[in-house]
Motif scaffolding. Structure first.
Motif, PDB file in Angstrom:
ATOM      1  N   ASN A 175       0.858  -1.177   0.000  1.00 21.50           N
ATOM      2  CA  ASN A 175       0.000   0.000   0.000  1.00 21.50           C
ATOM      3  C   ASN A 175       0.897   1.230   0.000  1.00 21.50           C
ATOM      4  O   ASN A 175       1.643   1.469   0.956  1.00 21.50           O
ATOM      5  N   ALA A 176       0.833   2.032  -1.061  1.00 27.84           N
ATOM      6  CA  ALA A 176       1.751   3.167  -1.191  1.00 27.84           C
ATOM      7  C   ALA A 176       1.390   4.327  -0.275  1.00 27.84           C
ATOM      8  O   ALA A 176       2.175   5.266  -0.135  1.00 27.84           O
ATOM      9  N   GLY A 177       0.230   4.264   0.364  1.00 28.85           N
ATOM     10  CA  GLY A 177      -0.158   5.334   1.270  1.00 28.85           C
ATOM     11  C   GLY A 177       0.434   5.193   2.655  1.00 28.85           C
ATOM     12  O   GLY A 177       0.829   6.179   3.274  1.00 28.85           O
ATOM     13  N   ASN A 178       0.502   3.940   3.158  1.00 31.37           N
ATOM     14  CA  ASN A 178       0.977   3.734   4.532  1.00 31.37           C
ATOM     15  C   ASN A 178       2.097   2.711   4.656  1.00 31.37           C
ATOM     16  O   ASN A 178       2.586   2.454   5.758  1.00 31.37           O
ATOM     17  N   GLY A 179       2.512   2.109   3.538  1.00 32.18           N
ATOM     18  CA  GLY A 179       3.605   1.151   3.571  1.00 32.18           C
ATOM     19  C   GLY A 179       3.207  -0.247   4.006  1.00 32.18           C
ATOM     20  O   GLY A 179       4.074  -1.115   4.171  1.00 32.18           O
ATOM     21  N   LYS A 180       1.923  -0.508   4.190  1.00 32.54           N
ATOM     22  CA  LYS A 180       1.479  -1.826   4.634  1.00 32.54           C
ATOM     23  C   LYS A 180       1.733  -2.867   3.550  1.00 32.54           C
ATOM     24  O   LYS A 180       1.346  -2.695   2.402  1.00 32.54           O
ATOM     25  N   MET A 181       2.400  -3.959   3.942  1.00 32.40           N
ATOM     26  CA  MET A 181       2.661  -5.042   3.009  1.00 32.40           C
ATOM     27  C   MET A 181       1.370  -5.815   2.759  1.00 32.40           C
ATOM     28  O   MET A 181       0.692  -6.254   3.692  1.00 32.40           O
ATOM     29  N   LEU A 182       1.025  -5.999   1.484  1.00 34.77           N
ATOM     30  CA  LEU A 182      -0.197  -6.722   1.129  1.00 34.77           C
ATOM     31  C   LEU A 182       0.086  -8.198   0.877  1.00 34.77           C
ATOM     32  O   LEU A 182      -0.679  -9.045   1.309  1.00 34.77           O
TER      33      LEU A 182
END
Length: 387
Positions: free
Chosen positions: A265-272
């Motif tokens: 997720n490019a908004g918060n860096g969460k790995m999908l």
């Protein structure tokens, strides 16, 4: 000067050692198809399922390395050759709009925003051109192999010491320098890394991590590790992120060298998700899938939402392939003998194959306007119109 709407491995002593070692590793990877047991299959296209017409050819310099990426803005294609020629081409006709000869070798380019073009010389100088005329240049402290990002009146750089820099595109002075986190790893790849932007966030690959950077100040917003080095030596531990990347709906998907393909997720860096993948080139994709090539020539598609494998094909196995381009219903890759393959994005079946020259296709194919553009190692450019 236009404004981009997205923006309002090295041992330091001696500096070049890390680059040279990594280059040797890439050379070893590129010869996977050279032994008799790894001979590529013969491929025949009996009845092409996709009509492709070559419309023009052009020449830029005498050599084109894989990291010398092409850039397209609408129908204008900008290409920088390894020997220092920079050309803007009308992709509809193949005619040159302007040419600039810097008369020096280049290691990275071209970054483009409107008529502003940035390249990096082998002398470690950032050079900015406006409509083909040199405007300024700045000395750098480390080599650069990733094309500059020109956006929002600034020029962003990722150097081999893993520093990220921003320069004022008008005046040429440095605005800030940032290194998201320290690393003891000493090697860096001599190929293009990850430097892009989404939703006013600068996205940079730093070793095996993707970092979100505030473009005005250089402050680190977040870091997301795609891959953790686990090898027993420096070469095995190389996990730099490599370009190109796939950006869709706020999600960036990228490859960590010889390690994984992952989406963040490019908004918060969460790995999908992450999936193991043994490849040296970046990926492309759409809202449904991500496509990549393995080091042995396998072409693979993953589900973009969860990373599950959709299909893989071995028909191009042991061919040294370029990064893929998704265009319409085709996944397009070139090989080291100059063949351009069109695979079905649904199942990987071969739709057609066309030939360029024998020097080989190293860089990702590019779409400019309505034209598919391919550059070969000899500096020749081909324009095609697929159906």
């Amino acid at each position: 000067m236009k404004t981009d709407p997205n923006l309002k491995p090295l041992r330091h002593s001696p500096r070049w050692l890390g680059v040279v070692l990594a280059s040797l590793m890439l050379g070893a990877c590129s010869f996977l198809g050279s032994s008799p047991e790894n001979k590529p299959k013969d491929i025949e296209v009996h009845a092409p399922l996709l009509n492709i017409q070559q419309t023009w050819t052009a020449k830029v310099g005498t050599a084109f390395k894989a990291q010398m990426s092409m850039q397209a803005k609408a129908h204008v294609l900008t290409v920088a050759s390894s020997d220092g020629e920079v050309t803007a081409i009308d992709a509809n006709t193949g005619h040159a709009l302007w040419k600039a000869s810097l008369q020096e070798a280049l290691t990275a380019g071209a970054g483009v925003d409107g008529d502003v073009v940035a390249v990096v010389s082998a002398n470690n100088e950032l050079v900015l051109l406006v409509a083909g005329q040199e405007k300024w240049r700045q000395r750098l402290t480390a080599p650069v192999f990733t094309a500059p990002l020109v956006a929002g009146g600034r020029v962003f750089l990722l150097s081999t010491d893993r520093s990220i820099m921003a320069f004022d595109a008008n005046a040429g002075h440095r605005l800030w320098t940032q290194t998201p986190s320290t690393t003891n790893e000493s090697l860096v790849l001599q190929q293009a890394g990850v430097l892009t932007a989404m939703n006013n966030t600068l996205l940079v690959g730093v070793y095996g991590r993707l970092a979100g950077i505030q473009p005005d100040t250089g402050s680190v917003l977040w870091e997301s590790p795609l891959s953790i080095p686990r090898g027993t030596n420096e070469i095995e531990r190389l996990v730099d992120l490599v370009g190109p990347v796939s950006k869709t709906n706020g999600v960036l998907c990228a490859r960590s060298f010889q390690s994984v393909v992952a989406c963040v997720n490019a908004g918060n860096g969460k790995m999908l998700w992450t999936q193991k993948s043994h490849g040296i080139h970046g990926v492309d994709g759409d809202q449904q899938a991500v496509y990549g090539v393995e080091s042995n020539g396998m072409v693979v598609a993953w589900n973009r939402s969860n990373g599950s494998q959709l299909w893989s094909t071995d028909q191009l196995k042991y061919r040294k392939l370029s990064p893929p381009l998704l265009l319409g219903r085709s996944v397009i890759v070139g090989d080291s003998t100059g063949n351009l393959y069109f695979l079905s994005k649904t199942d990987g079946s071969l739709l057609n194959r066309v030939k360029t020259d024998d020097s080989g296709i190293l860089a990702q194919p590019m779409i400019a306007g309505n034209t598919l553009v391919v550059t070969t190692a000899a500096g020749k450019i081909y324009g095609f119109r697929p159906e």
